[in-house]
Design a protein around this motif. Structure first.
Motif, PDB file in Angstrom:
ATOM      1  N   LEU A  76     -14.796  37.381 -24.962  1.00 57.37           N
ATOM      2  CA  LEU A  76     -15.567  36.149 -24.770  1.00 57.37           C
ATOM      3  C   LEU A  76     -16.377  36.215 -23.478  1.00 57.37           C
ATOM      4  CD1 LEU A  76     -12.924  33.518 -25.904  1.00 57.37           C
ATOM      5  CD2 LEU A  76     -15.149  33.934 -26.995  1.00 57.37           C
ATOM      6  N   GLY A 244     -21.062  26.418 -25.853  1.00 53.11           N
ATOM      7  CA  GLY A 244     -19.626  26.220 -25.758  1.00 53.11           C
ATOM      8  C   GLY A 244     -18.792  27.493 -25.668  1.00 53.11           C
ATOM      9  N   VAL A 245     -19.422  28.619 -25.371  1.00 60.34           N
ATOM     10  CA  VAL A 245     -18.657  29.867 -25.263  1.00 60.34           C
ATOM     11  C   VAL A 245     -17.707  29.810 -24.069  1.00 60.34           C
ATOM     12  CG1 VAL A 245     -18.779  32.376 -25.030  1.00 60.34           C
ATOM     13  CG2 VAL A 245     -20.519  31.164 -26.352  1.00 60.34           C
ATOM     14  N   GLU A 248     -14.707  27.774 -24.888  1.00 56.86           N
ATOM     15  CA  GLU A 248     -13.778  28.545 -25.716  1.00 56.86           C
ATOM     16  C   GLU A 248     -13.013  29.559 -24.868  1.00 56.86           C
ATOM     17  OE1 GLU A 248     -13.860  31.333 -29.769  1.00 56.86           O
ATOM     18  OE2 GLU A 248     -15.719  30.477 -28.961  1.00 56.86           O
ATOM     19  N   ARG A 251     -10.343  27.566 -22.896  1.00 53.84           N
ATOM     20  CA  ARG A 251      -9.213  27.140 -23.727  1.00 53.84           C
ATOM     21  C   ARG A 251      -8.364  28.318 -24.192  1.00 53.84           C
ATOM     22  NH1 ARG A 251     -13.320  23.989 -26.402  1.00 53.84           N
ATOM     23  NH2 ARG A 251     -13.324  21.843 -25.618  1.00 53.84           N
ATOM     24  N   ASN A 252      -8.981  29.476 -24.322  1.00 53.19           N
ATOM     25  CA  ASN A 252      -8.247  30.648 -24.791  1.00 53.19           C
ATOM     26  C   ASN A 252      -7.070  30.986 -23.884  1.00 53.19           C
ATOM     27  OD1 ASN A 252      -8.105  33.212 -26.517  1.00 53.19           O
ATOM     28  ND2 ASN A 252      -8.341  34.078 -24.467  1.00 53.19           N
ATOM     29  N   GLN A 268      -7.169  22.749 -28.591  1.00 53.04           N
ATOM     30  CA  GLN A 268      -8.125  21.707 -28.937  1.00 53.04           C
ATOM     31  C   GLN A 268      -7.729  20.334 -28.398  1.00 53.04           C
ATOM     32  OE1 GLN A 268     -11.048  22.591 -30.125  1.00 53.04           O
ATOM     33  NE2 GLN A 268     -10.185  24.674 -30.012  1.00 53.04           N
ATOM     34  N   HIS A 272     -12.756  21.262 -21.781  1.00 51.84           N
ATOM     35  CA  HIS A 272     -13.214  22.140 -20.702  1.00 51.84           C
ATOM     36  C   HIS A 272     -13.995  21.327 -19.682  1.00 51.84           C
ATOM     37  CE1 HIS A 272     -15.456  25.333 -18.666  1.00 51.84           C
ATOM     38  NE2 HIS A 272     -16.582  24.751 -19.035  1.00 51.84           N
TER      39      HIS A 272
END
Length: 357
Positions: A76, A244-245, A248, A251-252, A268, A272
């Motif tokens: 990512l 939104g990368v 993500e 959140r990862n 979810q 962020h």
């Protein structure tokens, strides 16, 4: 915790009994050394301990930024570096593409030692510049990701047929002493690019620079990429991209923590958030609970409660003024020798030498 024993081998592809190996494979085997200083089990245990300590911290829970970079997180992040909002990678690449020949000439290096090597994309311009001077002999890449580092080694010996690669699977905050010794009359260029130095707080930066200085001879140099202080809105856009990368990516980290601690975080359930703190000259990334929730921690089934709005800090990234950064270097036995900025003045590369050089 004791350091894991070193495992060293010189093959990325090997032939079993009765098999055939082509010339390209044989060349690769002779050119590449893979050295593992991190035992996967010990590393996982250490990361789990740091994650648990951070989640129990008060008043603000915090996870170490290194947890962002599991295998999925690293992929990512590679995507983030291509986003239009994320100027650091673009600006650093522009500086390197323009200044690599001058850096190669000024350092006269024949070896690059890269901390946080990843895919080594950041150093390609330097490698080509050194090769163009017929000076390039060896590349030493240090990273915690064995999979990525082995892929990098393969790619480099394909791109540079005469290059020798030493892939060191290790943590640059703990294992710098494992860097192989230099060759006689072969100046080394240590590199720490991407603005990653900003993820370390002041004391950790001083420790890292001091350890690097201890490894450097008068002929060696250190090249560091630093993100500069600028309009906060420019910085904040880089960490809040429209697609939104980065969200993500942030959140990862909870999925990584789930694997480490046996938790049941729902990524979810968190928003962020990234904002610039002008007092500390850094940007923070956080995860904010969208609602009241409860997370079960590990085998002990310990319950961790979040009220709506509670946050976990996942990263800080310092932004620098060049003069202050030069002072930091000076306090560790290094001196600023040269610096280069992109055309917009957003990012800088700093070349440092030992004080006695």
């Amino acid at each position: 915790m004791s350091k894991a024993p070193s495992e060293t081998h010189g093959v990325l592809t090997s032939a079993g009994a009765g098999s055939t190996t082509d010339a390209a494979q044989l060349r690769e085997e002779s050119q590449v050394v893979i050295e593992r200083r991190l035992d996967p089990g010990a590393l996982r245990e250490r990361l789990a301990e740091e994650a648990l300590a951070g989640l129990l911290r008060e008043p603000l829970r915090e996870l170490p930024a290194k947890l962002l970079y599991d295998e999925r997180g690293a992929r990512l992040y590679e995507r983030i570096t291509t986003l239009p909002e994320y100027y650091p990678a673009r600006c650093e690449r522009a500086i390197l593409n323009r200044r690599a020949p001058a850096i190669a000439a000024q350092t006269d290096a024949s070896e690059i030692v890269e901390l946080g090597a990843g895919s080594a994309e950041k150093t390609r311009a330097l490698l080509y510049a050194l090769a163009g001077r017929s000076r390039l002999r060896r590349y030493v890449g240090l990273d915690v990701s064995a999979e990525m580092l082995e892929q990098t080694a393969r790619a480099l010996v394909t791109a540079f047929p005469d290059l020798r690669v030493h892939a060191l699977i290790a943590d640059y905050e703990r294992d710098l002493a494992a860097i192989p010794p230099p060759e006689p009359s072969a100046p080394r260029l240590f590199t720490f690019l991407g603005g990653t130095i900003g993820n370390l707080e002041l004391a950790a930066r001083a420790r890292l620079f001091g350890e690097l200085r201890a490894l450097m001879r008068p002929c060696d140099r250190l090249l560091v990429g630093i993100d500069l202080v600028k309009d906060p809105s420019v910085i904040e856009r880089a960490y809040n991209d429209a697609t939104g990368v980065t969200a993500e990516f942030n959140r990862n980290v909870l999925l990584h923590v789930n694997r480490l601690l046996g938790c049941n975080f729902d990524p979810q359930a968190f928003d962020h958030r990234a904002f610039y703190d002008p007092q500390r000259s850094w940007i923070e990334m956080r995860l904010r609970a969208r609602r009241d929730l409860q997370v079960t921690l590990g085998r002990e089934r310990r319950q961790l409660k979040f009220a709506a709005g509670d946050e976990i800090r996942t990263e800080t990234s310092a932004k620098f003024r060049l003069e202050a950064f030069a002072d930091e270097l000076g306090g560790t036995g290094l001196a600023l020798e040269a610096s280069w900025r992109d055309q917009q003045g957003l990012f800088a590369l700093v070349l440092a030498r030992p004080h006695d050089a």
